[in-house]
Design a protein around this motif. Structure first.
Motif, short mmCIF file in Angstrom:
data_model
loop_
_atom_site.label_atom_id
_atom_site.label_comp_id
_atom_site.label_asym_id
_atom_site.label_seq_id
_atom_site.Cartn_x
_atom_site.Cartn_y
_atom_site.Cartn_z
N GLY A 1 25.80 48.90 55.96
CA GLY A 1 24.49 48.16 55.90
C GLY A 1 24.69 46.70 56.48
O GLY A 1 23.61 46.39 57.17
N GLU A 2 25.70 46.11 56.47
CA GLU A 2 25.90 44.79 57.08
C GLU A 2 25.84 45.01 58.59
O GLU A 2 25.40 44.21 59.26
CB GLU A 2 27.20 44.29 56.64
N TRP A 3 26.75 46.24 59.01
CA TRP A 3 26.71 46.59 60.55
C TRP A 3 25.34 46.60 61.18
O TRP A 3 24.67 46.13 62.05
CB TRP A 3 27.65 47.60 60.37
N ILE A 4 24.69 47.66 60.41
CA ILE A 4 23.19 47.79 60.87
C ILE A 4 22.32 46.64 60.74
O ILE A 4 21.57 46.21 61.80
CB ILE A 4 22.29 48.84 60.07
N ALA A 5 22.30 45.74 59.87
CA ALA A 5 21.61 44.46 59.67
C ALA A 5 22.05 43.63 60.64
O ALA A 5 21.30 43.01 61.63
CB ALA A 5 22.01 43.97 58.39
N ALA A 6 23.35 43.35 61.15
CA ALA A 6 23.80 42.72 62.35
C ALA A 6 23.11 43.05 63.46
O ALA A 6 22.72 42.47 64.40
CB ALA A 6 25.34 42.61 62.24
N CYS A 7 23.21 44.43 63.84
CA CYS A 7 22.46 45.15 64.79
C CYS A 7 21.21 44.69 64.93
O CYS A 7 20.49 44.26 66.18
CB CYS A 7 22.71 46.50 64.96
N LEU A 8 20.43 44.98 63.92
CA LEU A 8 18.99 44.56 63.83
C LEU A 8 18.62 42.92 64.00
O LEU A 8 17.51 42.66 64.76
CB LEU A 8 18.39 44.95 62.53
N VAL A 9 19.22 42.18 63.67
CA VAL A 9 19.33 40.89 63.71
C VAL A 9 19.39 40.41 65.16
O VAL A 9 18.64 39.51 65.64
CB VAL A 9 20.46 39.89 62.88
N GLY A 10 20.32 41.33 65.73
CA GLY A 10 20.62 40.99 67.34
C GLY A 10 19.34 41.16 68.04
O GLY A 10 19.19 40.71 68.76
N VAL A 11 18.67 42.45 67.59
CA VAL A 11 17.42 42.64 68.31
C VAL A 11 16.20 41.74 68.01
O VAL A 11 15.54 41.29 69.08
CB VAL A 11 16.95 44.22 67.82
N LEU A 12 16.35 41.06 66.85
CA LEU A 12 15.32 40.31 66.38
C LEU A 12 15.48 38.85 67.34
O LEU A 12 14.44 38.26 68.02
CB LEU A 12 15.20 39.99 64.98
N GLN A 13 16.70 38.62 67.29
CA GLN A 13 17.04 37.38 68.11
C GLN A 13 16.79 37.50 69.67
O GLN A 13 16.20 36.78 70.23
CB GLN A 13 18.64 36.83 68.00
N THR A 14 17.20 38.75 70.15
CA THR A 14 16.80 38.87 71.46
C THR A 14 15.38 38.96 71.77
O THR A 14 15.00 38.32 72.94
CB THR A 14 17.35 40.40 71.95
N ARG B 1 14.55 31.90 60.53
CA ARG B 1 13.58 31.67 59.21
C ARG B 1 12.43 32.72 59.20
O ARG B 1 11.86 32.91 58.25
CB ARG B 1 13.11 30.21 59.43
N GLN B 2 12.21 33.32 60.54
CA GLN B 2 10.80 34.29 60.53
C GLN B 2 11.19 35.59 60.58
O GLN B 2 10.50 36.66 60.27
CB GLN B 2 10.18 33.94 61.80
N GLN B 3 12.85 35.91 60.43
CA GLN B 3 13.02 37.43 60.53
C GLN B 3 12.76 38.27 59.42
O GLN B 3 12.21 39.19 59.52
CB GLN B 3 14.70 37.58 60.72
N ALA B 4 12.94 37.64 58.19
CA ALA B 4 12.71 38.47 56.89
C ALA B 4 11.01 38.93 56.84
O ALA B 4 10.82 39.81 56.30
CB ALA B 4 12.79 37.78 55.71
N THR B 5 10.27 37.90 57.27
CA THR B 5 8.70 38.10 57.22
C THR B 5 8.45 39.09 58.13
O THR B 5 7.58 40.04 57.76
CB THR B 5 8.07 36.42 57.72
N LEU B 6 8.71 38.89 59.16
CA LEU B 6 8.56 40.19 60.28
C LEU B 6 9.06 41.31 59.82
O LEU B 6 8.36 42.35 59.98
CB LEU B 6 9.22 39.88 61.68
N VAL B 7 10.36 41.59 59.44
CA VAL B 7 10.77 42.92 58.57
C VAL B 7 9.93 43.24 57.73
O VAL B 7 9.59 44.48 57.66
CB VAL B 7 12.28 42.73 58.25
N ALA B 8 9.46 42.40 56.81
CA ALA B 8 8.51 42.86 55.60
C ALA B 8 7.31 43.42 56.43
O ALA B 8 6.69 44.25 55.71
CB ALA B 8 8.43 41.69 54.63
N ALA C 1 13.25 42.46 52.37
CA ALA C 1 13.53 42.26 53.74
C ALA C 1 14.89 41.36 53.83
O ALA C 1 15.73 41.53 54.56
CB ALA C 1 12.17 41.89 54.56
N ARG C 2 14.82 40.34 53.15
CA ARG C 2 16.10 39.32 53.11
C ARG C 2 17.15 39.93 52.61
O ARG C 2 18.50 39.85 53.22
CB ARG C 2 15.69 38.29 52.30
N ARG C 3 17.15 40.86 51.64
CA ARG C 3 18.21 41.49 51.03
C ARG C 3 18.77 42.50 52.27
O ARG C 3 20.13 42.72 52.49
CB ARG C 3 18.11 42.44 49.60
#
Length: 108
Positions: A19-32, A38-45, A55-57
């Motif tokens: 789950g941490e690995w998948i989250a890191a991959c997706l955070v990378g996409v969001l950053q890209t 600060r907006q990532q959890a809102t967008l995922v939600a 979404a934060r969890r």
């Protein structure tokens, strides 16, 4: 693209380290795509239909469903295999493991 029936898509894809690995991959996409931390959890939600706390969890490594991961990838126009095969951590050090007289290279 034809609709595909993912009958088991509500099953958790991973928990803990995966789950941490998948989250890191997706955070990378969001950053890209310019989504600030600060907006990532809102967008995922919004995209996945989750509460902000869920979404934060998930962004901290809780289990993801296949449907959630696929939805985020599609939202950003990314291919699932490209997102999940990209190196997550930078600055890795090369190492080797010896097993049965075979050298198995890997990165730490």
């Amino acid at each position: 693209m034809p609709d595909t029936d993912f009958s088991d898509s509500a099953l958790p894809l991973a928990a803990s380290a995966d789950g941490e690995w998948i989250a890191a991959c997706l955070v990378g996409v969001l950053q890209t795509h310019g989504v600030q931390p600060r907006q990532q959890a809102t967008l995922v939600a919004q995209v996945c239909g989750l509460s902000i706390s869920q979404a934060r969890r998930k962004l901290k490594g809780a289990g993801w469903t296949f449907e959630e991961v696929l939805t985020l990838c599609r939202h950003h126009g990314e291919m699932l295999d490209a997102v999940c095969s990209a190196p997550v951590f930078t600055g890795a050090t090369s190492a080797a493991l010896w097993q049965s007289w075979q050298r198995l290279p890997f990165a730490v």
